[in-house]
Design an enzyme around this catalytic site. Structure first.
Site, PDB file in Angstrom:
ATOM      1  N   SER A 196       0.716  -0.800   0.323  1.00 24.91           N
ATOM      2  CA  SER A 196      -0.150   0.044   0.549  1.00 24.91           C
ATOM      3  C   SER A 196       1.104   1.361   0.322  1.00 24.91           C
ATOM      4  O   SER A 196       2.252   1.594   0.238  1.00 24.91           O
ATOM      5  CB  SER A 196      -0.919   0.115   0.994  1.00 24.91           C
ATOM      6  OG  SER A 196      -0.292  -0.214   2.490  1.00 24.91           O
ATOM      7  N   GLY A 246      -9.380  -5.982   3.984  1.00 25.49           N
ATOM      8  CA  GLY A 246      -8.788  -6.401   2.891  1.00 25.49           C
ATOM      9  C   GLY A 246      -8.921  -6.112   1.483  1.00 25.49           C
ATOM     10  O   GLY A 246      -8.687  -6.459   0.643  1.00 25.49           O
ATOM     11  N   ALA A 247      -9.426  -4.501   1.481  1.00 25.67           N
ATOM     12  CA  ALA A 247      -9.343  -4.366   0.103  1.00 25.67           C
ATOM     13  C   ALA A 247      -7.924  -4.594  -0.873  1.00 25.67           C
ATOM     14  O   ALA A 247      -7.647  -4.805  -1.639  1.00 25.67           O
ATOM     15  CB  ALA A 247      -8.706  -2.870  -0.335  1.00 25.67           C
ATOM     16  N   ASP A 249      -6.081  -7.242  -0.080  1.00 20.79           N
ATOM     17  CA  ASP A 249      -5.779  -8.513  -0.190  1.00 20.79           C
ATOM     18  C   ASP A 249      -6.761  -8.496  -1.862  1.00 20.79           C
ATOM     19  O   ASP A 249      -6.178  -9.610  -2.698  1.00 20.79           O
ATOM     20  CB  ASP A 249      -6.332  -9.590   0.636  1.00 20.79           C
ATOM     21  CG  ASP A 249      -6.213  -8.419   2.125  1.00 20.79           C
ATOM     22  OD1 ASP A 249      -4.470  -8.535   1.963  1.00 20.79           O
ATOM     23  OD2 ASP A 249      -6.750  -9.197   3.052  1.00 20.79           O
ATOM     24  N   ASN A 273      -7.506  -3.293  -9.173  1.00 17.23           N
ATOM     25  CA  ASN A 273      -8.818  -2.095  -9.161  1.00 17.23           C
ATOM     26  C   ASN A 273      -9.851  -2.756  -9.097  1.00 17.23           C
ATOM     27  O   ASN A 273     -10.363  -1.922  -8.134  1.00 17.23           O
ATOM     28  CB  ASN A 273      -8.546  -1.068  -9.826  1.00 17.23           C
ATOM     29  CG  ASN A 273      -7.390  -0.765  -9.443  1.00 17.23           C
ATOM     30  OD1 ASN A 273      -6.440  -1.005  -8.359  1.00 17.23           O
ATOM     31  ND2 ASN A 273      -6.844   0.499 -10.341  1.00 17.23           N
TER      32      ASN A 273
HETATM   33  N1  LIG Z   1     -12.415   4.109  -1.718  1.00 19.69           N
HETATM   34  C1  LIG Z   1     -12.043   3.313  -2.602  1.00 19.69           C
HETATM   35  N2  LIG Z   1     -12.509   3.429  -4.174  1.00 19.69           N
HETATM   36  C2  LIG Z   1     -12.444   2.673  -4.854  1.00 19.69           C
HETATM   37  N3  LIG Z   1     -11.345   1.493  -4.974  1.00 19.69           N
HETATM   38  C3  LIG Z   1     -10.749   1.670  -3.712  1.00 19.69           C
HETATM   39  C4  LIG Z   1     -11.175   2.178  -2.552  1.00 19.69           C
HETATM   40  N4  LIG Z   1      -9.711   1.646  -1.698  1.00 19.69           N
HETATM   41  C5  LIG Z   1      -9.523   0.785  -2.342  1.00 19.69           C
HETATM   42  N5  LIG Z   1      -9.521   0.574  -3.615  1.00 19.69           N
HETATM   43  C6  LIG Z   1      -9.188   0.066  -4.229  1.00 19.69           C
HETATM   44  O1  LIG Z   1      -8.755  -1.417  -3.444  1.00 19.69           O
HETATM   45  C7  LIG Z   1      -7.490  -1.553  -3.880  1.00 19.69           C
HETATM   46  C8  LIG Z   1      -6.307  -2.051  -2.419  1.00 19.69           C
HETATM   47  O2  LIG Z   1      -6.667  -0.421  -1.587  1.00 19.69           O
HETATM   48  P1  LIG Z   1      -5.423   0.017  -0.286  1.00 19.69           P
HETATM   49  O3  LIG Z   1      -4.501   0.726  -1.448  1.00 19.69           O
HETATM   50  O4  LIG Z   1      -6.739   1.578   0.592  1.00 19.69           O
HETATM   51  O5  LIG Z   1      -5.062  -1.015   0.253  1.00 19.69           O
HETATM   52  P2  LIG Z   1      -4.363  -1.449   1.405  1.00 19.69           P
HETATM   53  O6  LIG Z   1      -3.899  -0.567   1.958  1.00 19.69           O
HETATM   54  O7  LIG Z   1      -3.720  -2.532   1.043  1.00 19.69           O
HETATM   55  O8  LIG Z   1      -5.838  -2.289   1.836  1.00 19.69           O
HETATM   56  P3  LIG Z   1      -5.920  -2.931   3.407  1.00 19.69           P
HETATM   57  O9  LIG Z   1      -4.695  -3.305   4.465  1.00 19.69           O
HETATM   58  O10 LIG Z   1      -6.815  -2.724   3.530  1.00 19.69           O
HETATM   59  O11 LIG Z   1      -6.122  -4.244   2.692  1.00 19.69           O
HETATM   60  C9  LIG Z   1      -6.860   0.205  -4.252  1.00 19.69           C
HETATM   61  O12 LIG Z   1      -5.727  -0.335  -5.539  1.00 19.69           O
HETATM   62  C10 LIG Z   1      -8.291   0.613  -4.764  1.00 19.69           C
HETATM   63  O13 LIG Z   1      -7.496  -0.073  -6.442  1.00 19.69           O
HETATM   64  O1  LIG Z   2      -8.119  -9.314   7.647  1.00 22.24           O
HETATM   65  C1  LIG Z   2      -6.965  -8.414   7.685  1.00 22.24           C
HETATM   66  C2  LIG Z   2      -6.720  -8.224   6.407  1.00 22.24           C
HETATM   67  O2  LIG Z   2      -6.277  -9.590   6.033  1.00 22.24           O
HETATM   68  C3  LIG Z   2      -5.619  -7.474   5.971  1.00 22.24           C
HETATM   69  O3  LIG Z   2      -4.794  -7.332   4.862  1.00 22.24           O
HETATM   70  C4  LIG Z   2      -4.664  -7.280   6.970  1.00 22.24           C
HETATM   71  O4  LIG Z   2      -4.089  -5.787   6.958  1.00 22.24           O
HETATM   72  C5  LIG Z   2      -5.120  -7.391   8.466  1.00 22.24           C
HETATM   73  O5  LIG Z   2      -4.355  -7.738   9.586  1.00 22.24           O
HETATM   74  C6  LIG Z   2      -5.991  -8.421   8.585  1.00 22.24           C
HETATM   75  O6  LIG Z   2      -6.846  -8.450   9.519  1.00 22.24           O
END
Ligand SMILES: Nc1ncnc2c1ncn2[C@@H]1O[C@H](COP(=O)(O)OP(=O)(O)OP(=O)(O)O)[C@@H](O)[C@H]1O
Ligand SMILES: O[C@H]1[C@H](O)[C@@H](O)[C@H](O)[C@@H](O)[C@H]1O
Length: 356
Positions: A196, A246-247, A249, A273
């Site tokens: 991220s 989970g976004a 993931d 995405n």
């Molecule tokens: N608010 C949003 N609107 C549209 N797409 C989103 C949004 N949030 C996340 N996404 C999509 O999901 C992808 C992963 O999100 P993010 O960059 O927040 O990952 P992350 O921080 O690893 O997520 P997490 O740790 O919550 O699983 C982004 O690249 C985007 O494509």
């Molecule tokens: O279920 C969530 C998810 O898998 C996220 O990617 C991670 O950052 C968290 O630790 C987990 O609790």
């Protein structure tokens, strides 16, 4: 073991793929129990762990996968891919606090219980086309990743599996620099590194992009791909965020579905995405609409055919694919109805039985 970040039929992130037979994916990472907390109260308890979100995307997309995960005697969810149960341990638990407001993080995570690590001997000895190292609570060891690069043609790694450390008193998640993670010596053998934008601060992107394909996700802004001298911005899909968990993931799941289908990396990241944007609209695991999935499959097939015939496709042109996927995105019938909006972007659908 291939040193190329891409399967052997692709030479750069932008080159057209050739048709390939069904591929097998290996997912390695523990399932966990997620507890979402806001204003001192538990808002929802859900199945978590990157492995659960990723297998949900792969299963829904009919991509066959094996999953290696460990849980304790108290694991309380029914899952398609059975985990290894360690009877004397408890399942990994993460508490996610949505109101501590530290820095610009959307939530503060605490690992309050940790199941056992996944050892090389827990991983099958067979060969896999794509391996996914997707730990959440420190369960992936350097020797686990080493075994994965031995048995998989390409390995995709979520940086959170490598750089998380946990406060010994309250379990707060902190990040260490990738160079100090104990995994750095293996990274020239992986294919993809996903981070991220917050996590990307803990690596040298300029250095890593020489070793593998680096994908940095950035929430509602989509993602960027870095590989050697190429850099590509991949546009997001509109979403009404309920819970960001989970976004990243689901993004990685979508990316791997695209790679398995033989899409070029930017198109595969666009699928990432797509699935990431659906995930933020749900608390816990999203249930993907059947019609939506069918439309995505049709568009992927169309895209592949177009690429193979080189019709109207330029190297960097994933906009058309984005345009064609967008209607599929909104054919999703089970988008939650917003009945109660809580602060900091966490909201809960009252009809959702995961919400307390
Ligand atoms: N608010 C949003 N609107 C549209 N797409 C989103 C949004 N949030 C996340 N996404 C999509 O999901 C992808 C992963 O999100 P993010 O960059 O927040 O990952 P992350 O921080 O690893 O997520 P997490 O740790 O919550 O699983 C982004 O690249 C985007 O494509
Ligand atoms: O279920 C969530 C998810 O898998 C996220 O990617 C991670 O950052 C968290 O630790 C987990 O609790």
């Amino acid at each position: 073991m291939t040193l190329n970040p891409l399967p052997s039929h692709q030479t750069t992130p932008h080159s057209p793929p050739r048709r390939i037979p069904n591929r097998r994916v290996l997912i390695v990472g523990n399932y966990c129990h997620d507890v979402l907390i806001q204003n001192g109260s538990i808002v929802a308890e859900t199945l978590g762990g990157a492995a659960s979100f990723i297998s949900n995307v792969l299963d829904s997309s009919s991509v066959s996968c094996d999953l290696v995960s460990k849980v304790g005697h108290d694991f309380r969810y029914e899952v398609t891919h059975s985990p290894i149960v360690v009877p004397e341990k408890e399942t990994t638990v993460f508490e996610a606090y949505f109101d501590l407001g530290i820095g610009h993080a959307d939530r503060v995570l605490k690992r309050v219980s940790a199941c056992d690590p996944i050892l090389p001997s827990d991983i099958p000895d067979s060969r896999f086309d794509i391996g996914m190292a997707v730990g959440v609570g420190g369960e992936i060891l350097p020797e686990t990743l080493e075994k994965m690069v031995e048995i998989c043609d390409v390995v995709a790694v979520d940086i959170q599996a490598l750089i998380r450390v946990f406060d010994p008193v309250d379990g707060s998640v902190k990040l260490v620099d990738l160079k100090e993670s104990g995994f750095f010596h293996i990274l020239h053998r992986i294919g993809f590194l996903k981070a991220s934008s917050d996590e990307a601060l803990f690596m040298d992107v300029e250095q890593m992009k020489q070793l593998c394909c680096v994908v940095v996700t950035n929430g509602e802004k989509g993602c960027r791909i870095y590989h050697k001298d190429d850099e590509t911005m991949v546009p997001p899909f509109l979403a009404k965020q309920v819970d960001p968990t989970g976004a990243g993931d689901s993004f990685l799941g979508g990316l791997v579905v695209g790679l398995v289908e033989g899409l070029a990396v930017p198109d595969a990241a666009l699928l990432g995405n797509f699935f990431g944007s659906i995930t933020v609209e749900h608390i816990g695991q999203p249930k993907f609409d059947f019609m939506m999935l069918q439309r995505v499959k049709d568009e992927v097939q169309r895209r592949k055919k177009q690429r193979n015939l080189c019709i109207n496709i330029h190297n960097n042109d994933h906009e058309e694919f984005h345009t064609r996927l967008t209607p599929a995105r909104f054919s999703c019938a089970d988008s939650p109805v917003q009945t109660e909006l809580l602060v900091n972007g966490l909201s809960c659908d009252k009809d959702d039985d995961r919400c307390l």
